[in-house]
Design an enzyme around this catalytic site. Sequence first.
Site, PDB file in Angstrom:
ATOM      1  N   ASP A   1       3.737  -7.958 -23.466  1.00 50.15           N
ATOM      2  CA  ASP A   1       5.129  -8.336 -23.206  1.00 50.15           C
ATOM      3  C   ASP A   1       5.485  -8.546 -21.728  1.00 50.15           C
ATOM      4  OD1 ASP A   1       4.887  -7.225 -25.711  1.00 50.15           O
ATOM      5  OD2 ASP A   1       6.472  -5.757 -25.453  1.00 50.15           O
TER       6      ASP A   1
ATOM      7  N   GLU B   1      11.370  -4.486 -32.269  1.00 51.83           N
ATOM      8  CA  GLU B   1      10.921  -4.221 -30.901  1.00 51.83           C
ATOM      9  C   GLU B   1      11.705  -5.118 -29.934  1.00 51.83           C
ATOM     10  OE1 GLU B   1       6.329  -2.985 -31.558  1.00 51.83           O
ATOM     11  OE2 GLU B   1       6.596  -5.119 -31.331  1.00 51.83           O
TER      12      GLU B   1
HETATM   13  C1  FRU Z   1       5.847  -5.272 -28.279  1.00 52.66           C
HETATM   14  C2  FRU Z   1       5.425  -3.848 -28.008  1.00 52.66           C
HETATM   15  C3  FRU Z   1       6.589  -2.996 -27.594  1.00 52.66           C
HETATM   16  C4  FRU Z   1       5.919  -1.913 -26.793  1.00 52.66           C
HETATM   17  C5  FRU Z   1       4.803  -2.652 -26.121  1.00 52.66           C
HETATM   18  C6  FRU Z   1       3.562  -1.819 -25.918  1.00 52.66           C
HETATM   19  O1  FRU Z   1       4.816  -6.190 -28.211  1.00 52.66           O
HETATM   20  O2  FRU Z   1       4.797  -3.311 -29.139  1.00 52.66           O
HETATM   21  O3  FRU Z   1       7.346  -2.497 -28.653  1.00 52.66           O
HETATM   22  O4  FRU Z   1       6.801  -1.330 -25.864  1.00 52.66           O
HETATM   23  O5  FRU Z   1       4.502  -3.762 -26.922  1.00 52.66           O
HETATM   24  O6  FRU Z   1       2.668  -2.487 -25.073  1.00 52.66           O
END
Ligand code: FRU
Length: 571
Positions: free
Chosen positions: A99, A273
């Site tokens: 992300d 998320e």
């Molecule tokens: C989304 C996610 C978030 C988390 C991160 C972990 O892709 O799963 O929810 O904070 O990636 O890397």
Amino acid sequence: MTDVTTPSLSRRFALSSIVALGAAGLGAGARAADTKPSTPEKPTPPQAPDATHKAEPNASHPSPADQPGGTSHPVVKTESDIFYRPTIHFTPTIGFMNDPNGLVFDGTNFHLYYQYDPFAPYAGHVHWGHATSNDLLHWQDQPIAIPETKDGEAFTGCAVIDRTNASGLFENAQGGMAALYTRASSHRQAQYLAISHDNGQTFTEHAHNPVLDIGSNSFRDPQVIFHEPTKQWVMVVAKSRLHQIAFYASIDLAHWVHLSDFGPSGLFGVDYECPNLIEVPLEGGGRRWVLFVSVNPGGPTGGSITQYFVGEFDGTRFIPDDTVIGLTDFAKDAYAMQVYSNMPQDEAVSIAWLGNWQYCQELPTQSWRGAMTLPRTMTLKRDFAGWIRLAQTPRHIETLRGTAIPFATRRIAAGSSAQVALPPGTAIELAMSVTVDERPHDLPLGDKGRTGRFIIVFGNEQGETLTIGFDAFSGQLWLDRNDLKGFAQPFFTGQFSTVLNPDDRHFDIRVILDASTLEIFANGGLSVGTALIFPAGPLDFLRLEASGAAATVESLSLYPLKKTMPRDTAI
Ligand code: FRU
């Protein structure tokens, strides 16, 4: 692909200096002993399954890097690492990226932090990587900004600029930058605050972290905005397995009061998320609130997807206009979309991770994995039926255009095609406006009369093709990556489609092809498709085909785009 280099250093050894550099100046993640959960809450049914199990909190994408031996591979740089490396999209130098985080403009520079495992090309040991840019296209790598600590990995979050030191967190009235993010361990996910005294290079953790802890292991990805009408900071954060987005308020970024919960709404999936809340300008005047919620797995195209809702936000509660779910993408490789904060004129700009949890850890590169989409300007527009929908266009890509590739094509007769060679290894922008003729009168009614199609083919002499096609009869667009031979995996599905305008034989499209990435912006940005592509060899020609009916190409421009990323690429 064969190995071109095999350095003798182990990956962990080779990378430890980068991590040490990034961690320098950061506290050890000091956590006050008297920290209490900020807002104890009554559990809301249904209970998150992982509230009762000691499961991996993010079990929807378990990390191979946590398995024994997972981080000790030697660094292997293969030809595919270079061949698939985009030239104008951000990718990590080495390691694994997912992300975008902390997207913020500091008045001079844009910051891009990102979920980063510097030790291996797999998700795990998550740090905040960092890059800066003055145009969102040319990026300079910076040291790691927030490391994993004994409190956990540094999961997704945001950065805000407190311009007047309203929070009281800074020593002077000019304020500064603060980051809010999730620290995640196997048993807990809680929100942390850290402030920067050097314009986002390094962050010092707040003395009383976590600043928001509800005793959950499924509570993550805070995004914070300053809500002018109520003069307070507002946080949106996911209660992931409950399929809810929680809203909190604060005046100092450190103490948070629960305001409301949104959801379950729209797609269910496994986890909600990366919520993002932003006001987006509406074409024709005014602005509307948009709440983005990423869902994984469970997207209609498989795996990860970002949905959005258009509605009202009154400082406490988000009320969607209707029950319509918008999807930011018709393909499956744009996830965890985040928006920039502190933008001049409140311009709405986003970047998403160009990936999908279904296969991101198996992609055919060795030393690096993960790419970001190009920055996108977001507006709201009414579609053919009057619904307000998100439109996305690549931001300021025109500035990268080289000399136009000559390709004068006005008419393409039914059953014929026109072809042009492409410079290998260079990012390409194709923009077209096309109208497919009405059904020829001599064709009988029935199937044959329904097949006016216009097809854009990127291909090579080895028989690989990447096609984008328009079906004039139904007003639909498709994308087909099935005939590329560089990667196969059960979830790496190949064909996607979207509706443009019914009863309209005209379409406009902008395509950006850059190594292993493809971004399609059609119908004025209302239909956007983002896809990873893995040809086995360079796609070195573009062919336009008309089938069933002739087509008029009202406008066509084809440009090489100048490389912006300081990485080893095919050019
Ligand atoms: C989304 C996610 C978030 C988390 C991160 C972990 O892709 O799963 O929810 O904070 O990636 O890397």
